[in-house]
Write a protein that holds these residues in place. Structure first.
Motif, PDB file in Angstrom:
ATOM      1  N   LEU A  88       4.987  -2.872  -2.033  1.00  0.00           N
ATOM      2  CA  LEU A  88       4.697  -1.879  -1.003  1.00  0.00           C
ATOM      3  C   LEU A  88       5.987  -1.334  -0.396  1.00  0.00           C
ATOM      4  O   LEU A  88       6.116  -0.120  -0.170  1.00  0.00           O
ATOM      5  CB  LEU A  88       3.822  -2.493   0.086  1.00  0.00           C
ATOM      6  N   VAL A  89       6.947  -2.198  -0.128  1.00  0.00           N
ATOM      7  CA  VAL A  89       8.227  -1.750   0.429  1.00  0.00           C
ATOM      8  C   VAL A  89       8.914  -0.783  -0.528  1.00  0.00           C
ATOM      9  O   VAL A  89       9.432   0.273  -0.116  1.00  0.00           O
ATOM     10  CB  VAL A  89       9.123  -2.970   0.726  1.00  0.00           C
ATOM     11  N   ARG A  90       8.907  -1.108  -1.818  1.00  0.00           N
ATOM     12  CA  ARG A  90       9.535  -0.203  -2.787  1.00  0.00           C
ATOM     13  C   ARG A  90       8.811   1.128  -2.861  1.00  0.00           C
ATOM     14  O   ARG A  90       9.444   2.192  -2.977  1.00  0.00           O
ATOM     15  CB  ARG A  90       9.574  -0.882  -4.165  1.00  0.00           C
ATOM     16  N   ALA A  91       7.474   1.095  -2.766  1.00  0.00           N
ATOM     17  CA  ALA A  91       6.709   2.343  -2.807  1.00  0.00           C
ATOM     18  C   ALA A  91       6.981   3.201  -1.573  1.00  0.00           C
ATOM     19  O   ALA A  91       7.129   4.428  -1.669  1.00  0.00           O
ATOM     20  CB  ALA A  91       5.218   2.031  -2.917  1.00  0.00           C
ATOM     21  N   LEU A  92       7.051   2.574  -0.399  1.00  0.00           N
ATOM     22  CA  LEU A  92       7.342   3.326   0.823  1.00  0.00           C
ATOM     23  C   LEU A  92       8.757   3.913   0.785  1.00  0.00           C
ATOM     24  O   LEU A  92       8.993   5.032   1.266  1.00  0.00           O
ATOM     25  CB  LEU A  92       7.179   2.418   2.044  1.00  0.00           C
ATOM     26  N   ALA A 116      -4.168   1.412  -3.509  1.00  0.00           N
ATOM     27  CA  ALA A 116      -5.326   1.565  -2.631  1.00  0.00           C
ATOM     28  C   ALA A 116      -4.897   1.681  -1.175  1.00  0.00           C
ATOM     29  O   ALA A 116      -5.462   2.491  -0.410  1.00  0.00           O
ATOM     30  CB  ALA A 116      -6.288   0.387  -2.807  1.00  0.00           C
ATOM     31  N   LEU A 117      -3.911   0.898  -0.770  1.00  0.00           N
ATOM     32  CA  LEU A 117      -3.433   0.958   0.605  1.00  0.00           C
ATOM     33  C   LEU A 117      -2.772   2.302   0.901  1.00  0.00           C
ATOM     34  O   LEU A 117      -3.007   2.910   1.953  1.00  0.00           O
ATOM     35  CB  LEU A 117      -2.447  -0.183   0.854  1.00  0.00           C
ATOM     36  N   LEU A 118      -1.960   2.799  -0.024  1.00  0.00           N
ATOM     37  CA  LEU A 118      -1.318   4.094   0.183  1.00  0.00           C
ATOM     38  C   LEU A 118      -2.342   5.229   0.184  1.00  0.00           C
ATOM     39  O   LEU A 118      -2.186   6.209   0.920  1.00  0.00           O
ATOM     40  CB  LEU A 118      -0.264   4.332  -0.904  1.00  0.00           C
ATOM     41  N   ASP A 119      -3.390   5.097  -0.617  1.00  0.00           N
ATOM     42  CA  ASP A 119      -4.461   6.102  -0.589  1.00  0.00           C
ATOM     43  C   ASP A 119      -5.158   6.123   0.761  1.00  0.00           C
ATOM     44  O   ASP A 119      -5.614   7.169   1.225  1.00  0.00           O
ATOM     45  CB  ASP A 119      -5.480   5.821  -1.694  1.00  0.00           C
ATOM     46  N   GLN A 120      -5.257   4.952   1.384  1.00  0.00           N
ATOM     47  CA  GLN A 120      -5.880   4.879   2.705  1.00  0.00           C
ATOM     48  C   GLN A 120      -4.946   5.421   3.785  1.00  0.00           C
ATOM     49  O   GLN A 120      -5.366   6.182   4.649  1.00  0.00           O
ATOM     50  CB  GLN A 120      -6.251   3.435   3.016  1.00  0.00           C
ATOM     51  N   TRP A 121      -3.688   5.038   3.743  1.00  0.00           N
ATOM     52  CA  TRP A 121      -2.741   5.472   4.762  1.00  0.00           C
ATOM     53  C   TRP A 121      -2.358   6.935   4.616  1.00  0.00           C
ATOM     54  O   TRP A 121      -2.182   7.629   5.612  1.00  0.00           O
ATOM     55  CB  TRP A 121      -1.462   4.627   4.679  1.00  0.00           C
ATOM     56  N   PRO A 152       5.608   7.232  -5.504  1.00  0.00           N
ATOM     57  CA  PRO A 152       5.798   5.777  -5.411  1.00  0.00           C
ATOM     58  C   PRO A 152       5.876   5.095  -6.770  1.00  0.00           C
ATOM     59  O   PRO A 152       6.596   4.120  -6.947  1.00  0.00           O
ATOM     60  CB  PRO A 152       4.592   5.307  -4.604  1.00  0.00           C
ATOM     61  N   GLY A 153       5.104   5.570  -7.730  1.00  0.00           N
ATOM     62  CA  GLY A 153       5.198   5.017  -9.079  1.00  0.00           C
ATOM     63  C   GLY A 153       4.825   3.563  -9.199  1.00  0.00           C
ATOM     64  O   GLY A 153       5.307   2.867 -10.090  1.00  0.00           O
ATOM     65  N   THR A 154       3.982   3.043  -8.317  1.00  0.00           N
ATOM     66  CA  THR A 154       3.612   1.637  -8.380  1.00  0.00           C
ATOM     67  C   THR A 154       2.453   1.410  -9.343  1.00  0.00           C
ATOM     68  O   THR A 154       1.561   2.258  -9.485  1.00  0.00           O
ATOM     69  CB  THR A 154       3.216   1.116  -6.985  1.00  0.00           C
ATOM     70  N   SER A 155       2.474   0.271 -10.002  1.00  0.00           N
ATOM     71  CA  SER A 155       1.383  -0.098 -10.897  1.00  0.00           C
ATOM     72  C   SER A 155       0.442  -1.105 -10.249  1.00  0.00           C
ATOM     73  O   SER A 155      -0.516  -1.549 -10.878  1.00  0.00           O
ATOM     74  CB  SER A 155       1.949  -0.681 -12.198  1.00  0.00           C
ATOM     75  N   ASP A 156       0.711  -1.471  -8.990  1.00  0.00           N
ATOM     76  CA  ASP A 156      -0.097  -2.460  -8.282  1.00  0.00           C
ATOM     77  C   ASP A 156      -1.305  -1.758  -7.664  1.00  0.00           C
ATOM     78  O   ASP A 156      -1.168  -0.908  -6.783  1.00  0.00           O
ATOM     79  CB  ASP A 156       0.742  -3.131  -7.190  1.00  0.00           C
TER      80      ASP A 156
END
Length: 415
Positions: free
Chosen positions: A169-173, A191-196, A182-186
């Motif tokens: 999450l820190v790397r994505a932010l 899901a959290l970034l979609d919510q925020w 963000p390019g995250t595969s997690d």
């Protein structure tokens, strides 16, 4: 920071996340007694209960929950005699905005509460002053977001994230703050970034905003009242306990005015309740297998272990380990199939026990004590009133509690 998260133990990572992000919601117990408020100094063990109105398993067939209205707001001051003039609304709007921010500290234009951003912006100056005065929290606004900076609380990390997830999450932010994808595969992080839906300036703020200054006893107590289900006097430092004992009426009045919360003041401490049952990130009472089973577990443990002496009742009592297993077995037999409980839990009582106790712990009704568990006095608000007569356990899994007979109340069908 990502490396720091990745190297932390799970509990440490949760506390670090609560410190860095501070986006946990408020948490309050549901239900309010219908009986009159008892005399000062009454214990939760022997005070009014909400047993008749809370457990979903005891509601009549065809019951449909209706949301209780919040306490009536003060009438607005007259603003003029014109027949078309509308009454002032700042008190109502301020409370709505304050409650929203306490429950959802991140509000973004593209997020689920984006429609409220204009309301927060309209009252931003007053909201910032009130949060600073009442809780020492900081409110910041950007072009597309509002953020309430909260103080850390143990066990209030981001649901579903472990140390590796926090690091991702820190790397994505950090990528979002640079204007990159963000390019995250997690999946959890996505899901959290979609919510925020954090804009770049919010992503940067989440990673770089300074921590809140240290709080003294007054602010510490207020933050606990605002954010946690129950504040027990025995859990407080001496200066915090002294402040709460001296200022309880004034403090609870402040929360009633700003947030519409009502106070349950008992000998062991204070719980602030939301009459609308909305200002909480966990619901108890609530729907689903775990919430129903946890409430029944607390109720029956109270019946077995409730202290008899009304003058020297302790804030918590030790739960015999076999009693937990026996009681959970009983309620699973009684309600598991008929209430349609989760088959996974019915097949794995060890996981059922672990998660039910964890929910009671998060709601302030039970606490771990080494390898054992303590039942805390506020759990009694969900049990039937004390009946001062002994009765042995009736279920096939029950184990008699050690020591003298305790008050019980098994007539659940009477509700």
């Amino acid at each position: 920071m990502a490396e720091r998260f990745a190297a932390a133990a799970p509990a440490e990572a949760d506390l670090l996340a609560s410190t860095v992000f501070g986006v946990h919601g408020a948490r309050h117990l549901g239900g309010a007694p219908r009986q009159a408020e008892p005399a000062p100094g009454t214990s939760w063990w022997h005070g009014p209960t909400v047993h008749h109105t809370t457990s979903p398993l005891f509601r009549p067939v065809g019951y449909r929950r209706t949301r209780r209205e919040a306490p009536a707001l003060p009438a607005p001051r007259p603003t003029g005699g014109g027949r078309h003039r509308k009454p002032e609304r700042p008190t109502t709007e301020l409370r709505i905005a304050a409650r929203l921010l306490l429950a959802h500290p991140l509000v973004t234009a593209e997020g689920p509460h984006g429609a409220a951003l204009a309301l927060i912006r309209r009252h931003a100056t007053t909201l910032a002053e009130r949060f600073h005065t009442l809780l020492g929290y900081r409110l910041t606004l950007g072009p597309d977001h509002a953020r309430l900076h909260k103080s850390p609380l143990p066990g209030r990390g981001l649901p579903g994230l472990d140390p590796a997830g926090y690091a991702e999450l820190v790397r994505a932010l950090a990528a979002l703050a640079r204007g990159a994808q963000p390019g995250t595969s997690d999946d959890r992080v996505r899901a959290l970034l979609d919510q925020w839906r954090p804009p770049a300036e919010l992503a940067a703020d989440l990673l770089t905003a300074p921590a809140l200054p240290p709080a003294g006893p007054e602010l510490t107590v207020r933050r606990l009242l605002a954010e946690t289900p129950v504040v027990l006097l025995d859990d407080l430092a001496p200066a915090e306990r002294a402040h709460l004992l001296a200022a309880a009426p004034a403090e609870t009045e402040r929360f009633a005015d700003v947030l519409g919360l009502t106070a349950e003041i008992r000998a062991e401490g204070i719980a602030l309740l939301d009459p609308a049952d909305e200002l909480t990130d966990l619901a108890l009472p609530g729907p689903g297998t775990l919430a129903q089973a946890a409430l029944l577990l607390a109720e029956r443990l109270v019946e077995d272990l409730r202290p008899v002496d009304t003058d020297t009742a302790p804030p918590a009592v030790l739960i015999p380990d076999a009693l937990i297993d026996g009681t959970l077995g009983d309620i699973t037999d009684d309600y598991g199939m008929s209430a349609g409980w989760d088959a996974g839990y019915l097949a794995d009582l060890a996981a059922f026990r672990r998660d039910a106790l964890d929910l009671l712990h998060r709601m302030g009704l039970a606490a771990p004590a080494g390898r054992n568990w303590l039942l805390r006095a506020p759990a009694a608000r969900y049990a039937p009133r004390a009946e001062l007569q002994p009765a042995p356990g009736s279920g096939r899994h029950s184990r008699p509690a050690a020591g003298p007979a305790q008050p019980r109340g098994r007539d659940r069908q009477a509700v």
